[in-house]
Design an enzyme around this catalytic site. Structure first.
Site, PDB file in Angstrom:
ATOM      1  CG  ASP A  33      -2.049   0.985   1.137  1.00 47.64           C
ATOM      2  OD1 ASP A  33      -2.337   1.454   0.024  1.00 47.64           O
ATOM      3  OD2 ASP A  33      -2.641   1.291   2.182  1.00 47.64           O
ATOM      4  NE  ARG A  65      -4.665   6.739  -7.077  1.00 50.57           N
ATOM      5  CZ  ARG A  65      -4.495   6.536  -5.760  1.00 50.57           C
ATOM      6  NH1 ARG A  65      -4.232   7.552  -4.970  1.00 50.57           N
ATOM      7  NH2 ARG A  65      -4.602   5.331  -5.248  1.00 50.57           N
ATOM      8  CG  HIS A  76      -0.815   1.920  -9.240  1.00 49.04           C
ATOM      9  ND1 HIS A  76      -0.999   1.540  -7.926  1.00 49.04           N
ATOM     10  CD2 HIS A  76      -1.881   2.696  -9.551  1.00 49.04           C
ATOM     11  CE1 HIS A  76      -2.136   2.056  -7.474  1.00 49.04           C
ATOM     12  NE2 HIS A  76      -2.691   2.770  -8.439  1.00 49.04           N
ATOM     13  CD  GLU A 135     -13.278  -4.994  -0.442  1.00 52.23           C
ATOM     14  OE1 GLU A 135     -12.078  -5.375  -0.458  1.00 52.23           O
ATOM     15  OE2 GLU A 135     -14.230  -5.782  -0.251  1.00 52.23           O
ATOM     16  CG  LEU A 174       8.777 -16.996  -2.662  1.00 48.47           C
ATOM     17  CD1 LEU A 174       8.700 -16.925  -1.143  1.00 48.47           C
ATOM     18  CD2 LEU A 174       9.017 -15.595  -3.232  1.00 48.47           C
ATOM     19  CB  SER A 180      -7.658  -3.354   3.489  1.00 46.74           C
ATOM     20  OG  SER A 180      -7.328  -2.115   4.077  1.00 46.74           O
TER      21      SER A 180
HETATM   22  C1  IPE Z   1      -5.408  -2.688   0.201  1.00 47.63           C
HETATM   23  O1  IPE Z   1      -5.078  -1.358   0.004  1.00 47.63           O
HETATM   24  C2  IPE Z   1      -5.423  -3.426  -1.112  1.00 47.63           C
HETATM   25  C3  IPE Z   1      -4.132  -3.561  -1.780  1.00 47.63           C
HETATM   26  C4  IPE Z   1      -2.975  -3.157  -1.333  1.00 47.63           C
HETATM   27  C5  IPE Z   1      -4.184  -4.244  -3.036  1.00 47.63           C
HETATM   28  P1  IPE Z   1      -6.199  -0.233  -0.164  1.00 47.63           P
HETATM   29  O2  IPE Z   1      -5.483   1.043  -0.375  1.00 47.63           O
HETATM   30  O3  IPE Z   1      -7.192  -0.626  -1.185  1.00 47.63           O
HETATM   31  O4  IPE Z   1      -6.896  -0.282   1.271  1.00 47.63           O
HETATM   32  P2  IPE Z   1      -7.773   0.821   2.023  1.00 47.63           P
HETATM   33  O5  IPE Z   1      -8.832   1.278   1.054  1.00 47.63           O
HETATM   34  O6  IPE Z   1      -6.860   1.935   2.398  1.00 47.63           O
HETATM   35  O7  IPE Z   1      -8.307   0.111   3.217  1.00 47.63           O
HETATM   36  C1  IPE Z   2      -1.780   0.176  -3.253  1.00 49.31           C
HETATM   37  O1  IPE Z   2      -1.521   1.536  -3.318  1.00 49.31           O
HETATM   38  C2  IPE Z   2      -2.095  -0.392  -4.622  1.00 49.31           C
HETATM   39  C3  IPE Z   2      -3.476  -0.887  -4.774  1.00 49.31           C
HETATM   40  C4  IPE Z   2      -4.404  -0.824  -3.853  1.00 49.31           C
HETATM   41  C5  IPE Z   2      -3.819  -1.481  -6.036  1.00 49.31           C
HETATM   42  P1  IPE Z   2      -2.693   2.608  -3.285  1.00 49.31           P
HETATM   43  O2  IPE Z   2      -3.090   2.918  -4.680  1.00 49.31           O
HETATM   44  O3  IPE Z   2      -3.784   2.179  -2.384  1.00 49.31           O
HETATM   45  O4  IPE Z   2      -1.938   3.853  -2.656  1.00 49.31           O
HETATM   46  P2  IPE Z   2      -2.538   4.924  -1.666  1.00 49.31           P
HETATM   47  O5  IPE Z   2      -3.095   4.183  -0.493  1.00 49.31           O
HETATM   48  O6  IPE Z   2      -3.614   5.659  -2.433  1.00 49.31           O
HETATM   49  O7  IPE Z   2      -1.386   5.786  -1.307  1.00 49.31           O
HETATM   50 MG    MG Z   3      -4.130   2.430  -0.409  1.00 48.31          MG
END
Ligand code: IPE
Ligand code: IPE
Ligand code: MG
Length: 239
Positions: free
Chosen positions: A24, A37, A41, A71, A134, A195
């Protein structure tokens, strides 16, 4: 920050059997740099490859990473498409698994994914199935509650009697069937929640949280986390 201090210890480092990571912070990493964004990624995908290789190198048996949750479809379609394209690139790059001895396995409900992605997943799982290093589980369209619902549906369609519905019967019908539960769950990015990640399997896991954003996460952070794990006293309800 505490986790950057080196701990004085002579105790041997204990490697977990199974580490699960919530990758995350990609979006915030990009925002800090005034980048889209999608750049976050892309950077996160590179970190994922580095960490998976490192886990293989240190002899970790299982790593499960959260790549896309049930989600995450709530995000703008361009962002979802960008993540799917990064996944396509990763899957097409067979070099990721070749010669590395990493066994790649996807967990989650893959049925709503694009057909070309499903085909690539099958191909890569098949190509790496005999690897002895792994086991890398990639959680894709994964949700812990969704996984339990699928397991319950399976038990009902198999006609299990109430007595046959046991903890083991449920575990055996999860996407992680046959694998040890995660011992250690790592979440960077300063969020303190699961999450919907591995909610059944994490019943007795240890947790490690850090403010570092996933694209900035390095093998050094993983070493620090494992070092801390080594000192945890796991009691499992005993004394
Ligand atoms: C959890 O991160 C899902 C992944 C890392 C794939 P999110 O960014 O979606 O989680 P929330 O919304 O902050 O809980
Ligand atoms: C995690 O990073 C990647 C996915 C959930 C796919 P985020 O995209 O949730 O990054 P933040 O939480 O917005 O910083
Ligand atoms: Mg996130």
């Amino acid at each position: 920050m505490l986790w950057f201090k080196k701990k004085e210890s002579t105790a041997p480092r204990v490697l977990p059997d199974h580490i699960a990571i919530i990758m995350d912070g990609n979006g915030r990493w990009a925002k800090k740099r005034s980048l889209p964004r999608s750049a976050g990624h892309a950077a996160g995908a590179n970190t994922f490859k580095t960490i998976a290789r490192y886990c293989n190198k240190i002899g970790l048996p299982y790593l499960t990473v959260y790549a896309f949750s049930t989600e995450n479809w709530k995000r703008p379609p361009e962002e979802v498409e960008g993540i799917m394209n990064l996944l396509r690139d990763y899957l097409k790059d067979a070099e990721n698994f070749k010669d590395e001895n990493i066994k790649v396995h996807f967990i989650g409900d893959l049925s709503p994914l694009a057909e070309d992605i499903q085909a690539l997943i099958k191909k890569d799982e098949e190509a790496s199935k005999d690897a002895t290093g792994l086991t890398l589980n990639i959680a894709l369209n994964y949700g812990g509650r969704d996984e339990i619902v699928h397991a319950v549906r399976r038990m009902i369609s198999e006609g299990l009697s109430p007595e046959e519905v046991t903890e083991q019967a449920i575990s055996d019908r999860l996407y992680t069937a046959g694998m040890p539960d995660p011992d250690f769950i790592i979440r960077p990015s300063g969020e303190y929640r699961l999450s919907n990640y591995l909610i059944w399997q994490s019943a007795y896991a240890e947790y490690w949280f850090s403010d570092v954003l996933w694209p900035d996460f390095t093998p050094r952070h993983l070493d620090q986390a494992i070092e801390e794990y080594s000192h945890r006293n796991r009691r499992f309800g005993g004394v």
